[in-house]
Design an enzyme around this catalytic site. Structure first.
Site, PDB file in Angstrom:
ATOM      1  N   ASP A  12       0.825  -1.223   0.000  1.00  0.00           N
ATOM      2  CA  ASP A  12       0.000   0.000   0.000  1.00  0.00           C
ATOM      3  C   ASP A  12       0.852   1.263   0.000  1.00  0.00           C
ATOM      4  OD1 ASP A  12      -2.307  -1.705   0.395  1.00  0.00           O
ATOM      5  OD2 ASP A  12      -1.780  -1.777   2.514  1.00  0.00           O
ATOM      6  N   HIS A  40      -3.349  -2.413  -6.943  1.00  0.00           N
ATOM      7  CA  HIS A  40      -2.616  -1.187  -7.218  1.00  0.00           C
ATOM      8  C   HIS A  40      -3.608  -0.164  -7.763  1.00  0.00           C
ATOM      9  CE1 HIS A  40       1.359  -3.605  -7.856  1.00  0.00           C
ATOM     10  NE2 HIS A  40       1.072  -3.405  -6.593  1.00  0.00           N
TER      11      HIS A  40
END
Length: 427
Positions: A12, A40
């Site tokens: 992240d 993503h």
């Protein structure tokens, strides 16, 4: 030239945006590990996307997107993702899939969920995407590679594997058995659907290297989720390190010349595991709300991410095990509301202070040692030049750079592709 874009932390970190940005000057983008268990997020002229299997550079007409042999490949998910991009009018999607990639089977997803259910409060916080069971079967040599879909003896292997799996389903999980013929017929459907994309990816990439093509390797998650070097056992089931990029793509290790490690300006994580700089309550909720482009929530699970202030110990370690040649600092714009910003610069473990990242048993006992820096307390989105950043923001960046012992060459100050600042580092 081969560059790897990887994460320093729990995942992240914003690797998708950085890969998408760098892909503008690349020819080929390769996913070399992981599966559909982590997303993503990309924002561009076509919209906002959360990609899970396709590389983040898929939006450029001139690029080829590659699924490497190190990926745990969920074929229905990949096909769904391709179709979704087509529906969004993303043009000229060029995709290749390694004939050696491991298949995520329907029972892998089931077993993932069954095991989390069985473990209860001791579960790993899995995304239940079947990744751990898939990689387990790979190393137990009872998995299926893409090329086996085209093997005339496929049904014989399916029967052998199903017989083994049904013993576990019946006796450990007390669930319905797998029908071998139904599974085989499903795999034939997969074979026909995936056939146009399948090739010898290793040969394709090695030929491209000889021709001087520019290649990006895109990693999933980050250093602290690596199977060997992460916070074991609360890790993913593949190597998240740039070094594995050579294996997961099928290229020589010396071909990787640049390792760009993405580091978040604060800390965040989805799932269980030690998290020394974690904050809680309203303080955490405020950072979570302001973080990312739509708050800190998992792109795959939608779960609220755990958040904390920047952990210099974990991030320095994350850069070291990646072999970073440079770092990118992301989401720094999220901190503009703070008048003071704590940074974790060390751990206290059993009365001793350390700057080195320990193994999990010691990490569980670690308490953060804080240093508080002055915040800039203003919105920095839209700023393009490093020298135009508030002095407090530059001091924060340069403090982190010194802690990382890796040059910070780019700073992301917003979710869009163009929200980037280039920094000349003297480190």
């Amino acid at each position: 030239m081969v560059k790897a874009v990887v994460g320093a932390n729990w995942g992240d970190e914003g690797k998708g945006k950085i890969t998408d940005m760098l892909a503008e000057n690349a020819d080929i983008i390769v996913r070399f590990q992981g599966g559909s268990n982590a997303g993503h997020t990309i924002i561009n002229e076509y919209g906002r996307f959360a990609l899970h299997l396709l590389p983040s550079g898929v939006f450029y007409k001139h690029t080829t997107s590659v699924i490497g042999n190190g990926v745990a490949l969920n074929i229905p998910y990949l096909l769904k993702e391709i179709e979704y991009l087509k529906e969004k009018n993303v043009p000229d999607i060029n995709i290749l899939v390694s004939d050696r990639a491991q298949l995520v089977m329907p029972y892998h997803i089931d077993f993932d969920a069954y095991e989390e259910e069985r473990l209860g409060k001791n579960s790993f916080g899995s995304t239940k995407s079947g990744i751990a069971p898939c990689y387990s079967d790979k190393y137990a040599k009872i998995g299926f590679q893409v090329n086996e879909l085209f093997d005339e003896n496929l049904f014989e292997k399916v029967k052998r594997v199903v017989e083994y799996k049904n013993v576990i389903l019946e006796n450990l999980y007390h669930k319905e058995k797998i029908d071998a013929k139904e599974l085989y017929e499903l795999m034939l459907v997969w074979r026909d659907a995936i056939k146009p994309y399948v090739c010898d990816v290793s040969k394709f990439l090695n030929d491209a290297i000889k021709l001087g093509k520019k290649i990006l390797l895109e990693g999933q998650l980050g250093s602290l989720k690596d199977t060997d070097h992460g916070i074991y056992p609360m890790v993913t089931s593949s190597s998240t390190l740039a070094g594995y990029g050579a294996i997961g793509a099928g290229i020589p290790p010396y071909a990787i010349t640049d390792i760009i490690t993405v580091v978040k300006a604060y800390s965040s994580a989805v799932g269980a595991g030690a998290f020394v700089s974690e904050i809680f309550g309203e303080e955490a909720e405020e950072l979570r709300r302001r973080g990312g482009d739509k708050g800190e929530y998992g792109a795959t699970t939608g779960r609220p991410r755990r958040v904390g202030y920047f952990d210099a110990v974990a991030s320095r370690y994350g850069c070291r095990v990646q072999g970073s040649t440079e770092a990118v600092l992301t989401v720094i714009d999220a901190l503009g509301y703070l008048e003071e910003i704590p940074i974790c610069i060390g751990y206290e473990i059993d009365g001793e202070i350390t700057r080195d990242f320990p193994t999990t048993d010691k990490l569980e006992k670690a308490k953060p040692i804080w240093k508080v820096l002055k915040g800039w307390n203003r919105d920095i989105r839209g700023i393009k030049n490093y020298e135009e950043l508030p002095i407090e923001c530059r001091e924060y960046i340069e403090f982190i750079e010194n802690e990382l012992e890796v040059p910070v060459k780019m700073i992301s100050n917003g979710p869009k592709r163009e929200d980037i600042i280039y920094k000349n580092s003297n480190i």
